[in-house]
Design a protein around this motif. Structure first.
Motif, short mmCIF file in Angstrom:
data_model
loop_
_atom_site.label_atom_id
_atom_site.label_comp_id
_atom_site.label_asym_id
_atom_site.label_seq_id
_atom_site.Cartn_x
_atom_site.Cartn_y
_atom_site.Cartn_z
N UNK A 70 -32.00 51.16 -75.15
CA UNK A 70 -32.71 52.42 -74.89
C UNK A 70 -33.89 52.49 -75.86
N UNK A 71 -34.79 53.41 -75.61
CA UNK A 71 -35.99 53.58 -76.44
C UNK A 71 -36.74 52.26 -76.56
N UNK A 72 -37.12 51.72 -75.42
CA UNK A 72 -37.70 50.39 -75.39
C UNK A 72 -39.05 50.32 -76.10
N UNK A 73 -39.87 51.34 -75.96
CA UNK A 73 -41.18 51.31 -76.62
C UNK A 73 -41.02 51.31 -78.13
N UNK A 74 -40.11 52.12 -78.63
CA UNK A 74 -39.84 52.15 -80.07
C UNK A 74 -39.28 50.81 -80.54
N UNK A 75 -38.41 50.21 -79.74
CA UNK A 75 -37.84 48.91 -80.10
C UNK A 75 -38.91 47.83 -80.15
N UNK A 76 -39.81 47.81 -79.16
CA UNK A 76 -40.87 46.81 -79.13
C UNK A 76 -41.84 46.98 -80.28
N UNK A 77 -42.26 48.22 -80.54
CA UNK A 77 -43.16 48.48 -81.66
C UNK A 77 -42.51 48.13 -82.99
N UNK A 78 -41.23 48.43 -83.12
CA UNK A 78 -40.51 48.10 -84.36
C UNK A 78 -40.42 46.60 -84.57
N UNK A 79 -40.18 45.86 -83.50
CA UNK A 79 -40.12 44.40 -83.62
C UNK A 79 -41.48 43.84 -84.00
N UNK A 80 -42.55 44.38 -83.42
CA UNK A 80 -43.89 43.96 -83.80
C UNK A 80 -44.21 44.26 -85.24
N UNK A 81 -43.77 45.43 -85.73
CA UNK A 81 -44.00 45.80 -87.12
C UNK A 81 -43.21 44.90 -88.07
N UNK A 82 -41.96 44.59 -87.71
CA UNK A 82 -41.16 43.69 -88.55
C UNK A 82 -41.79 42.31 -88.59
N UNK A 83 -42.30 41.85 -87.46
CA UNK A 83 -42.96 40.55 -87.42
C UNK A 83 -44.20 40.55 -88.30
N UNK A 84 -45.01 41.61 -88.25
CA UNK A 84 -46.19 41.68 -89.11
C UNK A 84 -45.79 41.72 -90.58
N UNK A 85 -44.73 42.45 -90.91
CA UNK A 85 -44.29 42.50 -92.30
C UNK A 85 -43.76 41.15 -92.77
N UNK A 86 -43.12 40.40 -91.89
CA UNK A 86 -42.72 39.03 -92.25
C UNK A 86 -43.94 38.15 -92.53
N UNK A 87 -44.95 38.26 -91.67
CA UNK A 87 -46.18 37.49 -91.90
C UNK A 87 -46.87 37.90 -93.19
N UNK A 88 -46.91 39.20 -93.46
CA UNK A 88 -47.55 39.70 -94.66
C UNK A 88 -46.80 39.25 -95.91
N UNK A 89 -45.48 39.25 -95.85
CA UNK A 89 -44.68 38.80 -96.99
C UNK A 89 -44.91 37.33 -97.29
N UNK A 90 -44.91 36.52 -96.25
CA UNK A 90 -45.16 35.08 -96.44
C UNK A 90 -46.57 34.86 -96.98
N UNK A 91 -47.51 35.63 -96.50
CA UNK A 91 -48.89 35.49 -96.95
C UNK A 91 -49.05 35.90 -98.41
N UNK A 92 -48.40 36.97 -98.81
CA UNK A 92 -48.50 37.42 -100.19
C UNK A 92 -47.80 36.47 -101.15
N UNK A 93 -46.69 35.88 -100.73
CA UNK A 93 -45.96 34.95 -101.58
C UNK A 93 -46.67 33.60 -101.65
N UNK A 94 -47.22 33.16 -100.54
CA UNK A 94 -47.79 31.82 -100.48
C UNK A 94 -49.22 31.68 -100.97
N UNK A 95 -49.99 32.77 -100.97
CA UNK A 95 -51.40 32.67 -101.32
C UNK A 95 -51.73 33.66 -102.43
N UNK A 96 -52.76 33.32 -103.21
CA UNK A 96 -53.17 34.19 -104.30
C UNK A 96 -53.84 35.46 -103.77
N UNK A 97 -54.69 35.31 -102.77
CA UNK A 97 -55.37 36.47 -102.19
C UNK A 97 -55.02 36.56 -100.71
#
Length: 135
Positions: A70-97
């Motif tokens: 249920x709440x498919x739009x919220x689920x999809x947006x949440x998954x997209x946000x989690x994916x972006x946060x995963x990318x951001x975390x890897x980027x912050x850990x792996x690169x200086x800037x």
């Protein structure tokens, strides 16, 4: 806090984000090979990255929508946000800037748009045969 943990682990948010990351990395590997052999121009790297994020986030969002039910739009947006946060975390850990202002905005928009598209397509789940009540 307990509700957040249920949504994150049992609801498939983390699984959807991980699936989105895996699909995006596979697409980026294919596209980088195409750039190396000259099938794609080198100037398309940002466009390819954003398009890969949209596609990966779409499939990760679809998985999360199926797990939530249920709440498919919220689920999809949440998954997209989690994916972006995963990318951001890897980027912050792996690169200086990390360039959040330039390419980061496009990647964030791609992740959220892919998840939103998955959520919008996951809205119409009312199909199929309905059981008849016995009298």
């Amino acid at each position: 806090v307990a509700l957040f943990h249920i949504a994150l682990l049992r609801g498939g948010l983390l699984l959807g984000g991980a699936l989105a990351a895996a699909i995006t990395m596979a697409l980026l590997l294919i596209c980088s090979t195409a750039i190396s052999v000259g099938m794609l121009a080198e100037g398309l790297e940002l466009h390819v990255t954003i398009a890969s994020c949209v596609i990966g986030s779409f499939f990760g969002g679809r998985l999360t929508c199926k797990r939530w039910g249920c709440r498919a739009l919220l689920a999809g947006l949440s998954a997209g946000a989690v994916f972006f946060l995963l990318l951001l975390t890897v980027s912050l850990v792996g690169y200086d800037t990390t360039d959040i202002g330039g390419a980061g905005i496009g990647v964030a928009a791609g992740c959220l748009c892919g998840g939103a598209a998955a959520g919008l397509l996951g809205q119409g789940r009312g199909g199929g045969k309905k059981k008849k009540r016995g009298r």
